[in-house]
Design a protein around this motif. Structure first.
Motif, PDB file in Angstrom:
ATOM      1  N   LEU A 175      16.818   6.783 -57.294  1.00  0.00           N
ATOM      2  CA  LEU A 175      18.301   6.854 -57.638  1.00  0.00           C
ATOM      3  C   LEU A 175      18.536   5.272 -57.759  1.00  0.00           C
ATOM      4  CD1 LEU A 175      19.223   8.736 -54.123  1.00  0.00           C
ATOM      5  CD2 LEU A 175      19.037   9.729 -56.693  1.00  0.00           C
ATOM      6  N   PRO A 180      24.396   5.021 -56.008  1.00  0.00           N
ATOM      7  CA  PRO A 180      23.583   6.287 -55.541  1.00  0.00           C
ATOM      8  C   PRO A 180      24.614   7.598 -55.641  1.00  0.00           C
ATOM      9  CG  PRO A 180      23.918   5.046 -53.745  1.00  0.00           C
ATOM     10  CD  PRO A 180      24.399   4.169 -54.762  1.00  0.00           C
ATOM     11  N   LYS A 182      26.342  10.708 -53.478  1.00  0.00           N
ATOM     12  CA  LYS A 182      26.724  10.960 -52.263  1.00  0.00           C
ATOM     13  C   LYS A 182      27.040  12.235 -51.913  1.00  0.00           C
ATOM     14  CE  LYS A 182      26.582   6.294 -51.272  1.00  0.00           C
ATOM     15  NZ  LYS A 182      27.546   5.539 -50.129  1.00  0.00           N
ATOM     16  N   LYS A 187      27.017   9.931 -47.453  1.00  0.00           N
ATOM     17  CA  LYS A 187      25.871   9.445 -47.182  1.00  0.00           C
ATOM     18  C   LYS A 187      25.104   9.866 -48.440  1.00  0.00           C
ATOM     19  CE  LYS A 187      25.372   8.510 -42.621  1.00  0.00           C
ATOM     20  NZ  LYS A 187      25.041   7.208 -42.365  1.00  0.00           N
ATOM     21  N   VAL A 188      24.143   8.993 -48.881  1.00  0.00           N
ATOM     22  CA  VAL A 188      23.111   9.223 -49.940  1.00  0.00           C
ATOM     23  C   VAL A 188      22.655  10.922 -50.133  1.00  0.00           C
ATOM     24  CG1 VAL A 188      21.217   8.571 -51.247  1.00  0.00           C
ATOM     25  CG2 VAL A 188      22.574   6.751 -50.304  1.00  0.00           C
ATOM     26  N   TYR A 190      20.124  12.866 -50.842  1.00  0.00           N
ATOM     27  CA  TYR A 190      18.647  12.735 -51.217  1.00  0.00           C
ATOM     28  C   TYR A 190      18.145  14.006 -52.013  1.00  0.00           C
ATOM     29  CZ  TYR A 190      17.988   8.204 -49.065  1.00  0.00           C
ATOM     30  OH  TYR A 190      18.286   7.056 -48.633  1.00  0.00           O
ATOM     31  N   LYS A 191      18.948  15.110 -51.869  1.00  0.00           N
ATOM     32  CA  LYS A 191      18.827  16.347 -52.726  1.00  0.00           C
ATOM     33  C   LYS A 191      18.672  15.824 -54.271  1.00  0.00           C
ATOM     34  CE  LYS A 191      20.094  19.897 -49.755  1.00  0.00           C
ATOM     35  NZ  LYS A 191      21.702  19.859 -49.200  1.00  0.00           N
ATOM     36  N   LYS A 192      19.488  14.686 -54.538  1.00  0.00           N
ATOM     37  CA  LYS A 192      19.414  14.468 -55.920  1.00  0.00           C
ATOM     38  C   LYS A 192      18.345  13.392 -56.239  1.00  0.00           C
ATOM     39  CE  LYS A 192      23.741  15.617 -57.154  1.00  0.00           C
ATOM     40  NZ  LYS A 192      24.866  15.878 -56.183  1.00  0.00           N
TER      41      LYS A 192
END
Lengths: 459, 459
Positions: A175, A180, A182, A187-188, A190-192
């Motif tokens: 990322l 990043p 959200k 929140k970041v 993380y699925k991406k």
């Protein structure tokens, strides 16, 4: 072309070619020069005699330490002390010279300075010797486990289980950290991220190794592992290599035998193959290291339980910084007292209190201790840690519950206990600690080619 | 306890113990059962005869595929076909059974499904065989290079040089990605990151390897490398293992010899040690793979220059998807045509146009081509890529200038050319491609224990 390592008396009289780097040069008034050449293949170099019959003798005389050369000539018996043959040069091809800015010509250089030039330091006697011994220990590791039918297993470096619990981890991401993506909670997201979730660098291949041991029988890993701890000491690296064997049907006893045999095999292997390098360490780095390794190669490796060890330590008059009582984690001072004062040899301590050991270790019938083992060595304390693993599903689930671990995170690990579970055991050895032990080098940063430590990832 | 691998006719008549997993069971009406047991040590299992004399024969009869057992009894000659001995069980210790939820009992399962259970798939014939061959290739790699006095070198995984240019990289960080520290420009402040700067996972150990070759002579790396490319194909992994030898004083010719000898050594090694596993691949995965490996073990490995290769390809009547002309990068279709149609064996193509190769490759006198080499094999095309490296400082700086590379980023790499520079060469081999080639497995995810690919870092 031959390596200096490949030369022996049988080649005296032959015409040969060699290549290497100039270590020292002495020009004699009689119109000839002595060149000491090293090619890295062994501690010892070879003396080369160059004289005015060479077309380029003037160029040869202008060479600095570190110049690179190809040398052709006759191998002859040497009249000099400490060498049995030398090369009478018939031609010298100069690949490259050095100049006054070259670091490695100014006499002995301390290890701190060398570390700043990690790309050049293997050209020194000390680091060259360390890296040859390191290679020998790597070879011995593979040979030992292959001979015993352990399969070399490459466990993953990037892991999505943040549940290994062995230490702080490095995060791995693709990322854009400046911007990043959200999620709804700001929140970041993380699925991406590249793997669709948060990922880290592994701290141990053990859990993955167990899956293959529980199918192929015997495996060993030998790969890099990572700790993101901010420990700036001479004993810690952020990136280091670990050896982790795991064997189905091995109980604690066989595991202890394996650990002992592996270490003894390594010590013997280095003694047999690296005499010149060890000689150097014995003279310059750790007096007596050869005797130490010889003694350990034949040592029995005393076995005692943790409970026995604690009793022995309680009985002594020695004042420890950390007082001993049942339940504490043994400190370095205790480990060294056991090996250096009481037993005067390596000690394998087994059956530690469950509360100071990892969740996956097999519970003993006393329900207080687990089938852990630590191999302690004089000077360094623990060099190997391992255990028989809990193969009983219910006991393992109980233990995880007590420690608030979520069984869902470990479903694949638990499957090994659901389907054809077997007793199995393994251990881990920090490879750099072994290299330190076999070379006497006091700073761990000097036994790995390019050390990674807090604030340092140069080269 | 013995491994099944360790059994041979000399042990017939002896009482032995074995342990393993139940593959199949046939209960006879006569009050006995045939158990096929495999312990992972070899493709072949052993047949065990259990009968009513066993205390726990009723329990034995209730075992499912995958149950784990310790078996003690007498090794006897077998009347059955395809096996020379079997075990007459005198006692059977049941470690664990399985139940209906166990994946591996439902007949043949496709590789896609097995991949979802990567923690169990090594218990199948196919993946077990792959992993034994993978181990053998790992052993052969170490043996080959050690025999030739190459030192095993552990180059770093975490790197701060983002200048390797071989592909997209994974970032490594310990910053809190939800709230990273920012600098004056409102960008992430990497001075506060673990290593004090931006760091990534390595894409190659080559540049580090060169530093040690230019001091210790011959080195090889065998470690994990990473590519953050979003390639969801059967040929790409995000994490894979590479073998990268590097040798001082080797020019292009010696480098090509080394690459050829290494591959042939691997093929021979697998043929000699893994007959049962190869037999399986020959029957089920790639017909003719044994003949293929035998032929390649004795092949000459034709050498031609890129320029000659292009001429040959231009002369053929074959219509290529990508038309051939001097200057293009050879495509898989061209590589396969060269090896499969023209030469009918592996081909080492050398001296590629400089514009399609990396900056560090040595320039030829024609100033158009560089001393690169690719080893092409039938079926797969390129299996090895390498080169002689540019050892001339000025030529290397020129090349970097043309490509807009900043010499300061490479100062340590350039030092190797400043101080005692030597001709040196090396190559890289993607280890999983080699395993695929020796097993016939068509998807690279099935030749590494736990594959890492986009959106997948399970286990």
């Amino acid at each position: 072309m031959l390596l200096i390592k490949e030369l022996d008396k049988s080649k005296v009289g032959e015409s040969i070619s060699l290549a290497g780097w100039l270590r020292t040069k002495r020009d004699s008034k009689g119109g000839f020069s002595f060149l000491e050449i090293n090619d890295g293949s062994s501690f010892k170099g070879i003396q080369v005699i160059a004289d005015q019959n060479l077309d380029n003798y003037d160029d040869v005389k202008s060479l600095h330490t570190g110049a690179s050369l190809k040398l052709t000539g006759k191998l002859v018996e040497s009249p000099g002390k400490g060498q049995s043959f030398e090369l009478q040069a018939e031609s010298i091809l100069i690949y490259g010279n050095t100049d006054q800015s070259y670091l490695l010509q100014k006499g002995r250089i301390n290890f701190e300075t060398l570390r700043e030039s990690a790309h050049l330091r293997c050209r020194t006697n000390s680091i060259g010797a360390v890296m040859r011994v390191r290679n020998q220990l790597s070879k011995a590791t593979h040979d030992f486990f292959q001979n015993r039918h352990f399969l070399n297993l490459h466990t993953p470096i990037i892991t999505a289980s943040d549940c290994e619990g062995a230490g702080q981890m490095f995060q791995v991401t693709t990322l854009d950290m400046d911007k990043p993506p959200k999620n709804d909670l700001n929140k970041v997201d993380y699925k991406k991220d590249f793997f669709g979730k948060k990922t880290h660098l592994t701290v141990s291949g053990q859990l993955n190794g167990e899956t293959y041991a529980c199918g192929l029988g015997r495996i060993y890993t030998f790969g890099p592992t990572f700790r993101a701890e901010n420990s700036n000491t001479s004993r810690h690296l952020s990136e280091f290599w670990m050896v982790e064997p795991e064997a189905a049907f091995f109980e604690l006893e066989e595991n202890a035998d394996l650990a002992r045999d592996y270490l003894k095999y390594c010590f013997k292997s280095v003694l047999e193959t690296s005499a010149d390098d060890l000689e150097f360490f014995d003279q310059r780095i750790e007096k007596g290291i050869i005797t130490k390794l010889e003694t350990l190669s034949d040592a029995e490796f005393t076995r005692i339980t943790y409970t026995e060890a604690v009793k022995l330590l309680e009985k002594t008059d020695k004042k420890f910084e950390f007082p001993v009582k049942w339940g504490i984690d043994l400190q370095s001072e205790h480990e060294r007292y056991l090996t250096e004062e009481i037993f005067k040899q390596p000690v394998i301590v087994t059956d530690y209190p469950k509360d100071i050991k990892a969740f996956y270790m097999k519970l003993n019938d006393d329900e207080k201790t687990v089938r852990a083992l630590d191999v302690l060595c004089p000077q360094i304390g623990e060099i190997i840690g391992g255990s028989q693993r809990e193969e009983n599903l219910d006991l393992l689930l109980n233990r995880m519950k007590t420690l608030d671990l979520n069984p869902e995170d470990y479903s694949w690990y638990l499957d090994l206990r659901r389907y054809g579970s077997v007793p199995h055991s393994g251990f881990g050895l920090g490879f750099e600690r072994l290299v330190q032990f076999c070379t006497g080098m006091s700073n761990i940063r000097d036994v790995i080619p390019f050390p990674r430590t807090p604030k340092n990832a140069k080269f």
